[in-house]
Design a protein around this motif. Sequence first.
Motif, short mmCIF file in Angstrom:
data_model
loop_
_atom_site.label_atom_id
_atom_site.label_comp_id
_atom_site.label_asym_id
_atom_site.label_seq_id
_atom_site.Cartn_x
_atom_site.Cartn_y
_atom_site.Cartn_z
N ARG A 19 0.81 -1.23 0.00
CA ARG A 19 0.00 0.00 0.00
C ARG A 19 0.84 1.28 0.00
NH1 ARG A 19 -5.57 -0.54 1.15
NH2 ARG A 19 -5.56 1.41 0.01
N GLY A 20 2.06 1.21 0.50
CA GLY A 20 2.94 2.37 0.46
C GLY A 20 2.84 3.26 1.67
N PRO A 21 3.45 4.46 1.58
CA PRO A 21 3.54 5.39 2.72
C PRO A 21 2.16 5.83 3.22
CG PRO A 21 4.97 6.09 0.92
CD PRO A 21 4.11 4.98 0.39
N GLY A 22 2.10 6.13 4.52
CA GLY A 22 0.85 6.61 5.11
C GLY A 22 0.65 6.03 6.49
N ASP A 23 -0.59 6.11 6.95
CA ASP A 23 -0.92 5.64 8.29
C ASP A 23 -1.50 4.23 8.27
OD1 ASP A 23 -0.11 7.99 9.41
OD2 ASP A 23 -2.12 8.80 9.73
N TYR A 24 -1.10 3.46 9.26
CA TYR A 24 -1.61 2.11 9.50
C TYR A 24 -2.01 2.05 10.96
CZ TYR A 24 0.43 1.18 4.98
OH TYR A 24 0.71 1.23 3.64
N ALA A 25 -2.81 1.06 11.33
CA ALA A 25 -3.26 0.99 12.72
C ALA A 25 -3.26 -0.44 13.24
CB ALA A 25 -4.67 1.58 12.86
N VAL A 26 -2.95 -0.54 14.54
CA VAL A 26 -3.10 -1.78 15.28
C VAL A 26 -4.01 -1.45 16.45
CG1 VAL A 26 -1.96 -3.58 16.63
CG2 VAL A 26 -0.82 -2.60 14.62
N ILE A 27 -5.11 -2.18 16.56
CA ILE A 27 -6.12 -1.89 17.57
C ILE A 27 -6.35 -3.14 18.41
CG2 ILE A 27 -8.53 -1.20 17.95
CD1 ILE A 27 -8.37 0.22 15.17
N ALA A 28 -6.39 -2.94 19.72
CA ALA A 28 -6.70 -4.02 20.66
C ALA A 28 -7.75 -3.51 21.64
CB ALA A 28 -5.43 -4.44 21.41
N PRO A 29 -8.44 -4.41 22.34
CA PRO A 29 -9.50 -3.99 23.25
C PRO A 29 -9.04 -2.99 24.31
CG PRO A 29 -9.61 -6.34 22.93
CD PRO A 29 -8.36 -5.88 22.26
N GLU A 65 13.09 2.38 3.14
CA GLU A 65 13.88 1.76 2.07
C GLU A 65 13.61 0.25 2.02
OE1 GLU A 65 18.56 1.13 0.87
OE2 GLU A 65 18.03 2.83 2.15
N ARG A 66 13.58 -0.40 3.19
CA ARG A 66 13.31 -1.84 3.23
C ARG A 66 11.90 -2.17 2.76
NH1 ARG A 66 15.18 -3.95 8.98
NH2 ARG A 66 14.07 -5.80 8.28
N LEU A 67 10.96 -1.25 2.97
CA LEU A 67 9.58 -1.45 2.51
C LEU A 67 9.42 -1.20 1.02
CD1 LEU A 67 7.73 0.26 5.49
CD2 LEU A 67 7.51 -2.16 4.84
N GLY A 68 10.45 -0.60 0.40
CA GLY A 68 10.37 -0.29 -1.02
C GLY A 68 9.65 1.01 -1.30
N TRP A 69 9.55 1.86 -0.28
CA TRP A 69 8.89 3.15 -0.44
C TRP A 69 9.85 4.15 -1.08
CZ3 TRP A 69 6.22 4.16 4.97
CH2 TRP A 69 5.24 3.19 5.17
N PRO A 70 9.33 5.17 -1.77
CA PRO A 70 10.19 6.21 -2.35
C PRO A 70 10.98 6.94 -1.26
CG PRO A 70 7.96 6.36 -3.23
CD PRO A 70 7.92 5.37 -2.12
N LYS A 71 12.14 7.43 -1.63
CA LYS A 71 12.99 8.16 -0.68
C LYS A 71 12.23 9.35 -0.11
CE LYS A 71 17.71 9.94 -0.33
NZ LYS A 71 18.15 9.03 0.70
N GLY A 72 12.35 9.56 1.19
CA GLY A 72 11.67 10.67 1.85
C GLY A 72 10.24 10.35 2.29
N SER A 73 9.78 9.13 2.02
CA SER A 73 8.42 8.75 2.40
C SER A 73 8.26 8.68 3.91
CB SER A 73 8.07 7.37 1.83
OG SER A 73 8.05 7.40 0.43
N GLN A 74 7.05 8.96 4.36
CA GLN A 74 6.77 8.88 5.78
C GLN A 74 5.58 7.95 6.02
OE1 GLN A 74 6.33 12.70 7.57
NE2 GLN A 74 8.42 13.32 7.08
N GLY A 75 5.64 7.29 7.17
CA GLY A 75 4.55 6.40 7.54
C GLY A 75 4.59 6.17 9.03
N ARG A 76 3.45 5.78 9.55
CA ARG A 76 3.40 5.47 10.97
C ARG A 76 2.36 4.38 11.22
NH1 ARG A 76 0.07 10.49 13.70
NH2 ARG A 76 -1.57 10.46 12.14
N ILE A 77 2.54 3.71 12.34
CA ILE A 77 1.59 2.70 12.80
C ILE A 77 1.02 3.23 14.11
CG2 ILE A 77 1.25 0.32 13.52
CD1 ILE A 77 3.85 -0.33 11.91
N LEU A 78 -0.27 3.46 14.13
CA LEU A 78 -0.94 3.97 15.31
C LEU A 78 -1.39 2.79 16.16
CD1 LEU A 78 -3.09 6.55 13.37
CD2 LEU A 78 -0.97 7.00 14.58
N LEU A 79 -1.01 2.80 17.43
CA LEU A 79 -1.41 1.75 18.37
C LEU A 79 -2.54 2.30 19.21
CD1 LEU A 79 2.21 0.74 19.43
CD2 LEU A 79 0.81 -0.28 17.63
N ARG A 80 -3.73 1.72 19.07
CA ARG A 80 -4.91 2.28 19.72
C ARG A 80 -5.67 1.22 20.52
NH1 ARG A 80 -2.40 6.17 18.75
NH2 ARG A 80 -3.00 7.93 17.45
#
Length: 196
Positions: A19-29, A65-80
Amino acid sequence: QSGKTVLGPWWLLREMQSRGPGDYAVIAPNYPLLDNKARPELLAALSGMVRSSGNELHVTEAGAERLGWPKGSQGRILLRHAERADAIEAFTALAIWIDEPGQIADIVWESIQARGAVHQARMLMTSRPYEHNWYVRDIWGEKRDDVEVVNFRSIDNPSFPAEEYELQKLLLPDWKFRMKYDGVPTRPAGVVYDCF
């Protein structure tokens, strides 16, 4: 103890690669459940690829770089946590891993769906059934083309002791054993429901 939570980080890693750069989420109770297993498994799988900042994991330059995203890409995983619906607000995710959704309230499930709506985010749910809630009704109960249910028993995990499985089968009522150790939605004996 079937090993379902161990699968989540690897699924999320694959989603991030595709899916590439951007926000992802991990949600637990709740945060204790998140911190007991999901967060450590996630950090181990993404070792060297993310830096932790409270309840967010930021993808590093090396990680991008390991994800194969373009240089300068940003992403985060939100833990909620999913203790309240308002805790699942103000982000848009490309993919969402929900650990133990069988313990999450119906109203929170509505909020989770909204977080993935814009990107039509794929979701992975790793859980056993706990009660007859949205997870059993909407995920297990409906035959939908966009939902695939993969079920396996605790005993299908090679590290789960067969003796323990058989002991619990003797000790527990059948409905409870099937829910806890076979991951099959059942209803407790004697419970009356207003519809069938």
